[in-house]
Scaffold this motif. Structure first.
Motif, PDB file in Angstrom:
ATOM      1  N   PHE A   1       0.719  -0.906  -0.069  1.00 50.13           N
ATOM      2  CA  PHE A   1       0.090   0.070   0.079  1.00 50.13           C
ATOM      3  C   PHE A   1       0.794   1.189  -0.024  1.00 50.13           C
ATOM      4  CE2 PHE A   1      -4.390  -1.504   2.038  1.00 50.13           C
ATOM      5  CZ  PHE A   1      -4.353  -2.632   0.921  1.00 50.13           C
ATOM      6  N   ALA A   2       1.824   1.222   0.887  1.00 51.42           N
ATOM      7  CA  ALA A   2       2.725   2.584   1.020  1.00 51.42           C
ATOM      8  C   ALA A   2       3.555   2.771  -0.435  1.00 51.42           C
ATOM      9  CB  ALA A   2       3.701   2.181   2.281  1.00 51.42           C
ATOM     10  N   LYS A   3       3.943   1.686  -1.091  1.00 53.99           N
ATOM     11  CA  LYS A   3       4.441   1.868  -2.391  1.00 53.99           C
ATOM     12  C   LYS A   3       3.553   2.562  -3.397  1.00 53.99           C
ATOM     13  CE  LYS A   3       7.884  -1.862  -2.419  1.00 53.99           C
ATOM     14  NZ  LYS A   3       8.443  -3.095  -2.788  1.00 53.99           N
ATOM     15  N   LYS A   4       2.187   2.319  -3.471  1.00 51.70           N
ATOM     16  CA  LYS A   4       1.370   3.220  -4.357  1.00 51.70           C
ATOM     17  C   LYS A   4       1.046   4.427  -3.646  1.00 51.70           C
ATOM     18  CE  LYS A   4      -1.145  -1.337  -5.934  1.00 51.70           C
ATOM     19  NZ  LYS A   4      -2.179  -1.944  -5.881  1.00 51.70           N
ATOM     20  N   LEU A   5       1.208   4.627  -2.533  1.00 53.29           N
ATOM     21  CA  LEU A   5       0.827   6.087  -1.720  1.00 53.29           C
ATOM     22  C   LEU A   5       2.088   6.900  -1.833  1.00 53.29           C
ATOM     23  CD1 LEU A   5      -1.185   4.633   1.068  1.00 53.29           C
ATOM     24  CD2 LEU A   5      -1.975   5.990  -0.557  1.00 53.29           C
TER      25      LEU A   5
ATOM     26  N   GLY B   1       4.295   7.001   1.901  1.00 52.92           N
ATOM     27  CA  GLY B   1       3.397   6.111   2.026  1.00 52.92           C
ATOM     28  C   GLY B   1       3.029   5.889   3.500  1.00 52.92           C
ATOM     29  N   ILE B   2       4.100   5.984   4.380  1.00 52.04           N
ATOM     30  CA  ILE B   2       3.698   5.738   5.881  1.00 52.04           C
ATOM     31  C   ILE B   2       4.644   6.503   6.588  1.00 52.04           C
ATOM     32  CG2 ILE B   2       5.054   3.441   5.858  1.00 52.04           C
ATOM     33  CD1 ILE B   2       3.053   2.386   7.862  1.00 52.04           C
TER      34      ILE B   2
ATOM     35  N   LYS C   1      11.586   2.410   0.483  1.00 59.97           N
ATOM     36  CA  LYS C   1      11.734   3.823  -0.093  1.00 59.97           C
ATOM     37  C   LYS C   1       9.996   4.434   0.070  1.00 59.97           C
ATOM     38  CE  LYS C   1      15.837   3.538  -1.439  1.00 59.97           C
ATOM     39  NZ  LYS C   1      17.103   3.755  -0.558  1.00 59.97           N
ATOM     40  N   VAL C   2       9.519   4.061   1.126  1.00 61.16           N
ATOM     41  CA  VAL C   2       8.221   4.538   1.367  1.00 61.16           C
ATOM     42  C   VAL C   2       8.008   5.323   2.678  1.00 61.16           C
ATOM     43  CG1 VAL C   2       7.243   2.486  -0.027  1.00 61.16           C
ATOM     44  CG2 VAL C   2       7.675   2.339   2.526  1.00 61.16           C
ATOM     45  N   HIS C   3       9.251   5.609   3.211  1.00 64.27           N
ATOM     46  CA  HIS C   3       9.159   6.010   4.698  1.00 64.27           C
ATOM     47  C   HIS C   3      10.404   7.085   4.654  1.00 64.27           C
ATOM     48  CE1 HIS C   3      10.033   6.130   8.947  1.00 64.27           C
ATOM     49  NE2 HIS C   3       8.710   5.692   9.340  1.00 64.27           N
ATOM     50  N   PRO C   4      10.187   8.225   5.333  1.00 63.91           N
ATOM     51  CA  PRO C   4      11.369   9.100   5.704  1.00 63.91           C
ATOM     52  C   PRO C   4      12.404   8.360   6.076  1.00 63.91           C
ATOM     53  CG  PRO C   4       9.391  10.022   6.239  1.00 63.91           C
ATOM     54  CD  PRO C   4       8.853   8.712   6.091  1.00 63.91           C
ATOM     55  N   GLN C   5      13.652   8.672   5.923  1.00 67.23           N
ATOM     56  CA  GLN C   5      15.007   8.470   6.533  1.00 67.23           C
ATOM     57  C   GLN C   5      15.387   9.021   7.597  1.00 67.23           C
ATOM     58  OE1 GLN C   5      18.083   8.207   3.590  1.00 67.23           O
ATOM     59  NE2 GLN C   5      17.641   6.296   2.568  1.00 67.23           N
TER      60      GLN C   5
ATOM     61  N   ALA D   1       0.533   9.522   3.998  1.00 64.43           N
ATOM     62  CA  ALA D   1      -0.836   8.791   3.685  1.00 64.43           C
ATOM     63  C   ALA D   1      -1.127   7.955   5.004  1.00 64.43           C
ATOM     64  CB  ALA D   1      -0.855   8.023   2.381  1.00 64.43           C
ATOM     65  N   MET D   2      -0.276   7.430   5.335  1.00 61.37           N
ATOM     66  CA  MET D   2      -0.525   6.679   6.316  1.00 61.37           C
ATOM     67  C   MET D   2       0.403   6.959   7.707  1.00 61.37           C
ATOM     68  SD  MET D   2      -1.185   2.732   5.137  1.00 61.37           S
ATOM     69  CE  MET D   2       0.538   2.484   4.309  1.00 61.37           C
TER      70      MET D   2
END
Length: 288
Positions: free
Chosen positions: A181-185, A193-194, A247-251, A269-270
Motif C-alpha cells: 500500500f505504501a509503495k502505491k501511496l 506512504g507511511i 523507499k516508502v518512509h522518511p529516512q 498517507a498513513m
C-alpha cells in the motif's frame, strides 16, 4: 466522583501511572494532595483533569486536589523524582509504566496493594485487563494501574487511498500489505506512504512491530531483555527497510510531535500514532 474512584484511577494509575509515597498538606481541616500530570497528545487534556479534580472535591469537601501539569512524560518523571529527593514528592503521578523500576529503585513509590482493603477495592483492582497490568506489576506487587492507556494504531487518508487505486475502507492487514500500500501511496519525497515516529516513544511504537512478530522485549523482573530474539530482529529490519529498501518512509529520525501535522498536510498517507491523538486527528484532518 467518589473518593476511591479518583484516588485509585487518576492518582494511582497511568499510562502506567504510579502512586508516589504521599505527603499531604493539611490546612484548616482541608487535606491538599498534589497530582503530577503530563500532557503529550492533542486534545483538551487539562480541562478534563481539572473537571475530574473538581468532581472529586465536590464529593470529598475535606480534600483538595492540585493538578500540576509538568510537561511531557519525560519532564514529569524528572520533576517527580526531583521533588521526591527534595522531600516534597507529589502524592500521585501519572508516569510511564517503563519508569516503574526506576521509581522502585529510588524508593519513590509504594505498592497499591497496601491500599486495597475491602472486597470492593479488590474487585476494582481485578477489573483491569490482564494485558494492561503486565507492566504495572513485579515482585508479586502492583505498582500502578492503567490510566489513559493509549494504543498505537494506524491512521490512513481515504482520499489518498482512492487516488492510488486502493480501497479507502480497507487498511493493510499485515506487513506485506502495508509495504504494498505504501509503495502505491508514495510520491517521491513530497508524500510518503507511511510514517512511524522514532522519537518520543520509539520503544512503544516498536512494540507494535515486535509483538506482531511474536516477540517480547523484556521480562517482568526488569533485569533481562530479549533484543537478540529473531522476532525482535525481524521487526527492526522491517522498520529499517521501510526507508532503506522500499523507499516508502522518511529516512532518519521521524519526530513524534510533527507526524500528525505531516499527516494533516498530506505529507504522509498513513501514520502510526496513539489513540490519544484521535481528537487531534478528527479536529484537524480535512479529509476522511
Amino acid at each position: 466522583m467518589k473518593r476511591r474512584d479518583f484516588m485509585k484511577t487518576a492518582a494511582a494509575a497511568g499510562a502506567g501511572a504510579l502512586l508516589a509515597a504521599p505527603p499531604f498538606v493539611r490546612a484548616q481541616g482541608v487535606t491538599e494532595i498534589s497530582f503530577f500530570f503530563p500532557v503529550a497528545v492533542g486534545g483538551p487534556i487539562t480541562k478534563l483533569i481539572d473537571a475530574y479534580a473538581a468532581g472529586f472535591e465536590k464529593d470529598n469537601p475535606g480534600i483538595k486536589v492540585k493538578p500540576i501539569y509538568a510537561g511531557t512524560y519525560q519532564e514529569t518523571m524528572v520533576k517527580a523524582l526531583t521533588a521526591h529527593k527534595g522531600g516534597t514528592p507529589p502524592a500521585t503521578s501519572v508516569l510511564l509504566s517503563v519508569d516503574m523500576f526506576t521509581l522502585i529503585d529510588e524508593d519513590a513509590i509504594v505498592p497499591i496493594d497496601e491500599f486495597v482493603k475491602s472486597d470492593a477495592d479488590k474487585k476494582w483492582l481485578a477489573s483491569f485487563f490482564k494485558g494492561f497490568m503486565l507492566n504495572s506489576q513485579t515482585g508479586g506487587k502492583t505498582w500502578g494501574v492503567p490510566f489513559q492507556r493509549s494504543t498505537v494504531v494506524l491512521y490512513w487518508n481515504k482520499d489518498l487511498f482512492k487516488e492510488a487505486g486502493l480501497d479507502p475502507n480497507k487498511a493493510p492487514a499485515n506487513w506485506d500489505e502495508q509495504v504494498a500500500f505504501a509503495k502505491k501511496l508514495t510520491k517521491g519525497t513530497s508524500q510518503w506512504g507511511i510514517q512511524i515516529p522514532s522519537s518520543g516513544f520509539p520503544y512503544w511504537l516498536f512494540q507494535g512491530l515486535s509483538t506482531q512478530a511474536d516477540a517480547i522485549l523484556a521480562n517482568d523482573k526488569g533485569d533481562t531483555t530479549y533484543f537478540d530474539k529473531q522476532g525482535v530482529i525481524d521487526a527492526l529490519q522491517y522498520w529499517i527497510d521501510l526507508s532503506g529498501k522500499h523507499k516508502v518512509h522518511p529516512q532518519g529520525i521521524v519526530e513524534w510531535g510533527t507526524t500528525p501535522k505531516d499527516f494533516f498536510e498530506k505529507k504522509c498517507a498513513m501514520m502510526w500514532t496513539t489513540t490519544g491523538n484521535l481528537t487531534n486527528v478528527r479536529n484537524n484532518a480535512k479529509f476522511p
